[in-house]
Design an enzyme around this catalytic site. Sequence first.
Site, PDB file in Angstrom:
ATOM      1  N   THR A 108      39.963  35.670  46.503  1.00 34.81           N
ATOM      2  CA  THR A 108      40.191  36.180  47.853  1.00 34.81           C
ATOM      3  C   THR A 108      41.495  36.964  47.923  1.00 34.81           C
ATOM      4  OG1 THR A 108      38.959  34.315  48.760  1.00 34.81           O
ATOM      5  CG2 THR A 108      40.415  35.484  50.276  1.00 34.81           C
ATOM      6  N   ASN A 149      27.175  37.295  44.119  1.00 34.38           N
ATOM      7  CA  ASN A 149      27.275  35.837  44.071  1.00 34.38           C
ATOM      8  C   ASN A 149      26.011  35.122  44.537  1.00 34.38           C
ATOM      9  OD1 ASN A 149      28.604  37.265  46.330  1.00 34.38           O
ATOM     10  ND2 ASN A 149      28.570  35.264  47.312  1.00 34.38           N
ATOM     11  N   CYS A 168      30.850  29.934  51.193  1.00 27.83           N
ATOM     12  CA  CYS A 168      31.628  30.240  52.407  1.00 27.83           C
ATOM     13  C   CYS A 168      30.694  30.477  53.580  1.00 27.83           C
ATOM     14  CB  CYS A 168      32.475  31.478  52.205  1.00 27.83           C
ATOM     15  SG  CYS A 168      33.191  31.563  50.586  1.00 27.83           S
TER      16      CYS A 168
HETATM   17  N1  PLP Z   1      34.339  37.196  45.427  1.00 26.44           N
HETATM   18  C1  PLP Z   1      33.188  36.645  45.054  1.00 26.44           C
HETATM   19  C2  PLP Z   1      32.068  37.507  44.577  1.00 26.44           C
HETATM   20  C3  PLP Z   1      33.018  35.258  45.118  1.00 26.44           C
HETATM   21  O1  PLP Z   1      31.859  34.706  44.750  1.00 26.44           O
HETATM   22  C4  PLP Z   1      34.098  34.466  45.574  1.00 26.44           C
HETATM   23  C5  PLP Z   1      33.952  32.995  45.704  1.00 26.44           C
HETATM   24  O2  PLP Z   1      32.895  32.481  45.997  1.00 26.44           O
HETATM   25  C6  PLP Z   1      35.288  35.097  45.941  1.00 26.44           C
HETATM   26  C7  PLP Z   1      35.379  36.460  45.856  1.00 26.44           C
HETATM   27  C8  PLP Z   1      36.480  34.305  46.415  1.00 26.44           C
HETATM   28  O3  PLP Z   1      37.134  33.704  45.329  1.00 26.44           O
HETATM   29  P1  PLP Z   1      38.130  32.460  45.551  1.00 26.44           P
HETATM   30  O4  PLP Z   1      37.274  31.273  45.833  1.00 26.44           O
HETATM   31  O5  PLP Z   1      38.876  32.347  44.268  1.00 26.44           O
HETATM   32  O6  PLP Z   1      39.028  32.827  46.677  1.00 26.44           O
END
Ligand code: PLP
Length: 390
Positions: free
Chosen positions: A70, A149, A323
């Site tokens: 993030t 994802n 999320c």
């Molecule tokens: N980007 C993608 C494609 C993700 O799947 C995720 C987490 O699920 C993130 C960003 C965010 O990563 P983090 O959990 O390290 O903040």
Amino acid sequence: MIYMDNAATTMTKKEVVDEMLKYFYILYGNPSSVYEFAGESRNAIENARKVLAGTINATPDEIYFTSGGTESDNWALRSVAKTCKNKGKHIITSKIEHSAILNTAKNLEDLGYEISYIDVDEYGMIKLQQLKDMIRSDTILISVMAANNEVGTIEPIHEIGKIAKDNDIIFHTDAVQSYGHIPMDVKKDNIDLLSVSAHKFNGPKGIGFLYINKRLDMVPLIFGGGQEKGLRAGTYNVPSIVGMAKAAQISLNNQTVKIMELKNKRNYFIKRVLKEIPYSRLNGTLLNRLPGNINFAFQFVSASELLAMLDINGVCASSASACQSESGKPSHVLKAMGLSEELSGSSVRFSISDDTTYDDINYVADKLKELIAEMRKDNEIIRYYNGNNK
Ligand code: PLP
């Protein structure tokens, strides 16, 4: 418990934790301090930087530690928006990005930037021609994820990098789901910025990095001390940085074989389900798919009910992203792929790892068959079809 939600997060491997431990209670010095004891911690993070750079064909001075995906995504978009605002305020991204990108883009929109969102086809693959058509003289950034994802679709990063380079536009990719699972090469694919998160490849949570091509000018997202050349302040999270590098090394060790084995397991699971469970379909594509990702739609079944039943039976899986499942909103990814709200609400993601066994897969496939049959037994549409087929 059978854990099939590795896209949400992974178990931190024991070897990784073992490597981290001494940086908690033996070599706990602050790498920014000047005495010899702190030098050990400094060496550890510089060694980690070297290891991580090597995994994406970058140089160590292009690796910046962050708190995860993030933050890396936020930093990449916000920094380019700021440093390039004299050239223009147009940014291109896709409709299927993670909320770390989409919500940052939305915020930039509020600040006067213009964002164009590329569509995807039914498999979740971005439309390259549309990307080309969107490019303008004031376009400053293209940000497209390396792999999705939810449905695991691997995007045409090489082609996007070439388009960005030909048009002299900065290219960022969110590689949070792909790094550690498929090979990544920033030089080969003309990537300027690349986001990584350790907890997606058996590393600890709350640590990641942003690769920054050294030709770029960056501004900080977080202000404070002079760490990371003054670009990312905050005391170094030494144990986690060391753990991330160890996890990266493990995941890249023998990667080709591991990818093949995982793909075989994934395809076995898909085959069983599609063959044995009527009115089921695979969301996404088989060809360009992350090795561990599986996403099914089970028509006439509520995904949230099915997930609750799987949970009771010891199986961890999810719908949409971790999320998004908190917000209870339907998946923007499946919607962009053209799925109806009904099918989207019937979709479940299983993400397997090299720890998943064929016994696990058989158990889950058997359970799905049993639970779905039970959940559908009073469905009138199915009864009608079955009656007509007799
Ligand atoms: N980007 C993608 C494609 C993700 O799947 C995720 C987490 O699920 C993130 C960003 C965010 O990563 P983090 O959990 O390290 O903040």
